[in-house]
Design a protein around this motif. Structure first.
Motif, PDB file in Angstrom:
ATOM      1  N   CYS A   1       0.855  -1.193   0.000  1.00 52.64           N
ATOM      2  CA  CYS A   1       0.000   0.000   0.000  1.00 52.64           C
ATOM      3  C   CYS A   1       0.889   1.240   0.000  1.00 52.64           C
ATOM      4  O   CYS A   1       2.056   1.176   0.377  1.00 52.64           O
ATOM      5  N   GLN A   2       0.319   2.358  -0.409  1.00 55.02           N
ATOM      6  CA  GLN A   2       1.008   3.642  -0.307  1.00 55.02           C
ATOM      7  C   GLN A   2       0.679   4.247   1.047  1.00 55.02           C
ATOM      8  O   GLN A   2      -0.477   4.245   1.480  1.00 55.02           O
ATOM      9  N   GLY A   3       1.711   4.767   1.726  1.00 56.92           N
ATOM     10  CA  GLY A   3       1.478   5.356   3.038  1.00 56.92           C
ATOM     11  C   GLY A   3       2.339   6.570   3.301  1.00 56.92           C
ATOM     12  O   GLY A   3       3.375   6.770   2.657  1.00 56.92           O
ATOM     13  N   ILE A   4       1.876   7.375   4.226  1.00 58.10           N
ATOM     14  CA  ILE A   4       2.645   8.510   4.725  1.00 58.10           C
ATOM     15  C   ILE A   4       2.646   8.379   6.241  1.00 58.10           C
ATOM     16  O   ILE A   4       1.583   8.374   6.873  1.00 58.10           O
ATOM     17  N   LEU A   5       3.835   8.233   6.828  1.00 58.95           N
ATOM     18  CA  LEU A   5       3.988   7.975   8.253  1.00 58.95           C
ATOM     19  C   LEU A   5       4.410   9.245   8.972  1.00 58.95           C
ATOM     20  O   LEU A   5       5.351   9.917   8.560  1.00 58.95           O
ATOM     21  N   LEU A   6       3.717   9.547  10.053  1.00 55.08           N
ATOM     22  CA  LEU A   6       4.020  10.728  10.858  1.00 55.08           C
ATOM     23  C   LEU A   6       4.168  10.333  12.321  1.00 55.08           C
ATOM     24  O   LEU A   6       3.540   9.386  12.785  1.00 55.08           O
ATOM     25  N   ASP A   7       4.995  11.077  13.039  1.00 58.97           N
ATOM     26  CA  ASP A   7       5.022  10.924  14.486  1.00 58.97           C
ATOM     27  C   ASP A   7       3.743  11.518  15.033  1.00 58.97           C
ATOM     28  O   ASP A   7       3.273  12.552  14.559  1.00 58.97           O
ATOM     29  N   HIS A   8       3.174  10.849  16.025  1.00 60.75           N
ATOM     30  CA  HIS A   8       1.956  11.387  16.631  1.00 60.75           C
ATOM     31  C   HIS A   8       2.359  12.527  17.549  1.00 60.75           C
ATOM     32  O   HIS A   8       3.107  12.342  18.491  1.00 60.75           O
ATOM     33  N   ASN A   9       1.884  13.713  17.259  1.00 61.80           N
ATOM     34  CA  ASN A   9       2.268  14.906  18.012  1.00 61.80           C
ATOM     35  C   ASN A   9       1.119  15.326  18.919  1.00 61.80           C
ATOM     36  O   ASN A   9       0.083  15.781  18.454  1.00 61.80           O
ATOM     37  N   LEU A  10       1.302  15.149  20.204  1.00 64.63           N
ATOM     38  CA  LEU A  10       0.278  15.559  21.168  1.00 64.63           C
ATOM     39  C   LEU A  10       0.513  16.997  21.575  1.00 64.63           C
ATOM     40  O   LEU A  10       1.636  17.399  21.858  1.00 64.63           O
ATOM     41  N   ARG A  11      -0.530  17.760  21.595  1.00 64.18           N
ATOM     42  CA  ARG A  11      -0.405  19.161  22.004  1.00 64.18           C
ATOM     43  C   ARG A  11      -0.290  19.303  23.507  1.00 64.18           C
ATOM     44  O   ARG A  11       0.060  20.344  24.011  1.00 64.18           O
ATOM     45  N   ILE A  12      -0.633  18.238  24.209  1.00 68.69           N
ATOM     46  CA  ILE A  12      -0.522  18.267  25.661  1.00 68.69           C
ATOM     47  C   ILE A  12       0.527  17.255  26.077  1.00 68.69           C
ATOM     48  O   ILE A  12       0.892  16.379  25.307  1.00 68.69           O
ATOM     49  N   SER A  13       0.986  17.379  27.274  1.00 61.48           N
ATOM     50  CA  SER A  13       1.965  16.431  27.786  1.00 61.48           C
ATOM     51  C   SER A  13       1.219  15.180  28.242  1.00 61.48           C
ATOM     52  O   SER A  13       0.285  15.254  29.017  1.00 61.48           O
ATOM     53  N   GLY A  14       1.626  14.049  27.730  1.00 58.65           N
ATOM     54  CA  GLY A  14       0.994  12.804  28.151  1.00 58.65           C
ATOM     55  C   GLY A  14       0.194  12.151  27.041  1.00 58.65           C
ATOM     56  O   GLY A  14       0.233  12.556  25.890  1.00 58.65           O
ATOM     57  N   ASP A  15      -0.544  11.131  27.413  1.00 57.39           N
ATOM     58  CA  ASP A  15      -1.320  10.353  26.468  1.00 57.39           C
ATOM     59  C   ASP A  15      -2.693  10.997  26.256  1.00 57.39           C
ATOM     60  O   ASP A  15      -3.110  11.877  26.986  1.00 57.39           O
ATOM     61  N   THR A  16      -3.390  10.513  25.226  1.00 50.01           N
ATOM     62  CA  THR A  16      -4.723  11.014  24.915  1.00 50.01           C
ATOM     63  C   THR A  16      -5.559   9.858  24.370  1.00 50.01           C
ATOM     64  O   THR A  16      -5.083   8.732  24.290  1.00 50.01           O
ATOM     65  N   THR A  17      -6.791  10.123  23.989  1.00 56.81           N
ATOM     66  CA  THR A  17      -7.618   9.087  23.392  1.00 56.81           C
ATOM     67  C   THR A  17      -8.085   9.522  22.009  1.00 56.81           C
ATOM     68  O   THR A  17      -8.191  10.706  21.718  1.00 56.81           O
ATOM     69  N   LYS A  18      -8.345   8.542  21.163  1.00 58.41           N
ATOM     70  CA  LYS A  18      -8.887   8.772  19.827  1.00 58.41           C
ATOM     71  C   LYS A  18      -9.975   7.730  19.621  1.00 58.41           C
ATOM     72  O   LYS A  18      -9.715   6.530  19.696  1.00 58.41           O
ATOM     73  N   ASP A  19     -11.177   8.201  19.408  1.00 59.19           N
ATOM     74  CA  ASP A  19     -12.322   7.297  19.245  1.00 59.19           C
ATOM     75  C   ASP A  19     -12.419   6.304  20.404  1.00 59.19           C
ATOM     76  O   ASP A  19     -12.713   5.123  20.213  1.00 59.19           O
ATOM     77  N   GLY A  20     -12.122   6.776  21.614  1.00 62.65           N
ATOM     78  CA  GLY A  20     -12.222   5.948  22.809  1.00 62.65           C
ATOM     79  C   GLY A  20     -11.052   5.018  23.049  1.00 62.65           C
ATOM     80  O   GLY A  20     -11.076   4.202  23.964  1.00 62.65           O
ATOM     81  N   THR A  21      -9.992   5.117  22.242  1.00 62.76           N
ATOM     82  CA  THR A  21      -8.821   4.249  22.379  1.00 62.76           C
ATOM     83  C   THR A  21      -7.636   5.078  22.851  1.00 62.76           C
ATOM     84  O   THR A  21      -7.407   6.175  22.357  1.00 62.76           O
ATOM     85  N   LEU A  22      -6.884   4.538  23.806  1.00 61.84           N
ATOM     86  CA  LEU A  22      -5.709   5.227  24.338  1.00 61.84           C
ATOM     87  C   LEU A  22      -4.642   5.363  23.259  1.00 61.84           C
ATOM     88  O   LEU A  22      -4.240   4.385  22.638  1.00 61.84           O
ATOM     89  N   ILE A  23      -4.189   6.577  23.034  1.00 63.04           N
ATOM     90  CA  ILE A  23      -3.103   6.863  22.096  1.00 63.04           C
ATOM     91  C   ILE A  23      -1.926   7.396  22.909  1.00 63.04           C
ATOM     92  O   ILE A  23      -2.077   8.353  23.664  1.00 63.04           O
ATOM     93  N   ARG A  24      -0.778   6.755  22.761  1.00 62.98           N
ATOM     94  CA  ARG A  24       0.422   7.152  23.507  1.00 62.98           C
ATOM     95  C   ARG A  24       1.247   8.137  22.696  1.00 62.98           C
ATOM     96  O   ARG A  24       1.170   8.190  21.475  1.00 62.98           O
ATOM     97  N   GLN A  25       2.076   8.882  23.403  1.00 59.73           N
ATOM     98  CA  GLN A  25       2.952   9.840  22.725  1.00 59.73           C
ATOM     99  C   GLN A  25       3.886   9.163  21.738  1.00 59.73           C
ATOM    100  O   GLN A  25       4.256   9.744  20.730  1.00 59.73           O
TER     101      GLN A  25
END
Length: 129
Positions: free
Chosen positions: A45-69
């Motif tokens: 597949c064709q893909g573009i990979l990015l580092d997940h950049n959190l605007r806050i310090s720490g982890d967050t959630t996306k669609d109810g799933t824990l997303i780590r820094q």
């Protein structure tokens, strides 16, 4: 509007993408031997990979799933958009992986972008190593 959005996605991927592999894993259990066999199929597949950049310090959630820094964000074109002989993906976050280089990433969560409600033009996938 859908045609314009699709054209924008195609241009985005034509500029600078990398080849990633969707790794579909299926398992089969043999009662006779008591063993579980896992079969993997790699789909380019064709893909573009990015580092997940959190605007806050720490982890967050996306669609109810824990997303780590340390998680990665992958924008991936469905394989049937670049190869008309490919079938649309059925993503199983429990068993499927994304292979980039020599690294197998676990699919944490994903979202399909479907402007027409039936024609996926982009996957937004959060990955964990």
């Amino acid at each position: 509007v859908e045609r314009d959005f699709t054209r924008m996605i195609i241009d985005f991927f034509n500029d600078d993408h990398l080849t990633v592999y969707f790794k579909s894993n299926t398992s089969s259990y043999s009662d006779a031997t008591g063993t579980n066999t896992i079969t993997s199929v790699l789909i380019p597949c064709q893909g573009i990979l990015l580092d997940h950049n959190l605007r806050i310090s720490g982890d967050t959630t996306k669609d109810g799933t824990l997303i780590r820094q340390s998680d990665k964000l992958l924008f991936m074109r469905p394989p049937e958009k670049t190869d008309p002989y490919r079938l649309p993906l059925t993503i199983n976050t429990a068993s499927d992986k994304i292979l980039i280089g020599t690294t197998n990433y676990t699919i944490v969560t994903f979202k399909s972008t479907n402007p027409s409600a039936s024609n996926c033009i982009l996957y937004e996938i959060y990955l964990r190593n």
